[in-house]
Scaffold this motif. Structure first.
Motif, PDB file in Angstrom:
ATOM      1  N   CYS A 176      64.191 -13.554  61.250  1.00 45.17           N
ATOM      2  CA  CYS A 176      62.774 -13.162  61.149  1.00 45.17           C
ATOM      3  C   CYS A 176      62.205 -13.511  59.779  1.00 45.17           C
ATOM      4  O   CYS A 176      61.060 -13.947  59.668  1.00 45.17           O
ATOM      5  CB  CYS A 176      62.619 -11.663  61.389  1.00 45.17           C
ATOM      6  SG  CYS A 176      62.747 -11.195  63.114  1.00 45.17           S
ATOM      7  N   SER A 177      63.008 -13.321  58.739  1.00 44.06           N
ATOM      8  CA  SER A 177      62.514 -13.609  57.396  1.00 44.06           C
ATOM      9  C   SER A 177      62.286 -15.099  57.185  1.00 44.06           C
ATOM     10  O   SER A 177      61.520 -15.495  56.300  1.00 44.06           O
ATOM     11  CB  SER A 177      63.482 -13.079  56.336  1.00 44.06           C
ATOM     12  OG  SER A 177      64.646 -13.877  56.278  1.00 44.06           O
ATOM     13  N   SER A 227      69.423 -11.446  63.342  1.00 48.25           N
ATOM     14  CA  SER A 227      68.035 -11.403  63.819  1.00 48.25           C
ATOM     15  C   SER A 227      67.071 -11.077  62.687  1.00 48.25           C
ATOM     16  O   SER A 227      65.984 -11.661  62.596  1.00 48.25           O
ATOM     17  CB  SER A 227      67.898 -10.374  64.942  1.00 48.25           C
ATOM     18  OG  SER A 227      68.722 -10.715  66.021  1.00 48.25           O
ATOM     19  N   CYS A 228      67.468 -10.153  61.821  1.00 48.20           N
ATOM     20  CA  CYS A 228      66.612  -9.801  60.679  1.00 48.20           C
ATOM     21  C   CYS A 228      66.434 -10.980  59.737  1.00 48.20           C
ATOM     22  O   CYS A 228      65.323 -11.279  59.290  1.00 48.20           O
ATOM     23  CB  CYS A 228      67.205  -8.612  59.928  1.00 48.20           C
ATOM     24  SG  CYS A 228      67.079  -7.045  60.790  1.00 48.20           S
ATOM     25  N   PHE A 278      58.175  -9.481  56.127  1.00 44.29           N
ATOM     26  CA  PHE A 278      59.222 -10.357  56.634  1.00 44.29           C
ATOM     27  C   PHE A 278      60.368 -10.506  55.633  1.00 44.29           C
ATOM     28  O   PHE A 278      61.536 -10.562  56.020  1.00 44.29           O
ATOM     29  CB  PHE A 278      58.664 -11.725  57.015  1.00 44.29           C
ATOM     30  CG  PHE A 278      57.968 -11.733  58.337  1.00 44.29           C
ATOM     31  CD1 PHE A 278      58.678 -11.551  59.507  1.00 44.29           C
ATOM     32  CD2 PHE A 278      56.598 -11.924  58.420  1.00 44.29           C
ATOM     33  CE1 PHE A 278      58.042 -11.568  60.745  1.00 44.29           C
ATOM     34  CE2 PHE A 278      55.954 -11.942  59.643  1.00 44.29           C
ATOM     35  CZ  PHE A 278      56.679 -11.764  60.804  1.00 44.29           C
TER      36      PHE A 278
END
Length: 122
Positions: free
Chosen positions: A58-59, A54-55, A15
Motif C-alpha cells: 500500500c505504501s 500488504s501494508c 500511506f
C-alpha cells in the motif's frame, strides 16, 4: 471535485504510515520467530507476513518501486498459499509435521575430520 481520500488530509503521510506499520510487522514477526514465540508452520505466521506485505505494498502507491512491488506481491501470493495449505491440514484434523530436532552437540566433541587429522599428525 473532492475525492474520498482527500477527506483524510495528507494521504501521502497515511500511506507511508501504513508502510511503516508493515515494516514493524515484518520485524516483530521475525523477532517472534527467532525467539520461538511464533511457529513458522502456523497460519498466524503466514497471516502476519500477508498483513505486513500488504501494508508495504500500500505504501508503494506513494513512492512506487517495481522491485519492491514485485517482492511484496510474491510474499502476498506465497502467504495466501501457506495459510490455505495450513488451514486445509488443520480442517482435515492433521497437523503440519514438526520441525526436525537436531541433538545438542556437547562442548568436548570434535568433528570427525579434526580427530582424523590429529591422529595423522601424531
Amino acid at each position: 471535485m473532492v475525492t474520498y481520500i482527500d477527506t483524510f488530509g495528507d494521504y501521502e503521510t497515511i500511506f507511508r504510515t501504513i508502510g511503516l506499520i508493515g515494516v514493524l510487522l515484518y520485524v516483530g514477526g521475525f523477532f517472534c520467530l527467532c525467539t520461538g514465540a511464533l511457529d513458522s508452520r502456523s497460519p498466524a505466521y503466514f497471516g502476519l507476513v500477508l498483513t505486513a506485505a500488504s501494508c508495504v505494498l500500500c505504501s508503494l502507491a506513494v513512492d512506487f518501486n517495481l522491485s519492491a512491488a514485485l517482492i511484496q506481491s510474491f510474499y502476498i501470493v506465497m502467504s495466501l498459499g501457506g495459510v490455505l495449505m495450513r488451514w486445509r491440514l488443520l480442517r482435515r484434523g492433521r497437523r503440519p509435521a514438526p520441525p526436525v530436532q537436531t541433538p545438542p552437540r556437547s562442548q568436548d566433541t570434535m568433528p570427525m575430520v579434526a580427530v582424523t587429522a590429529l591422529r595423522q599428525v601424531s
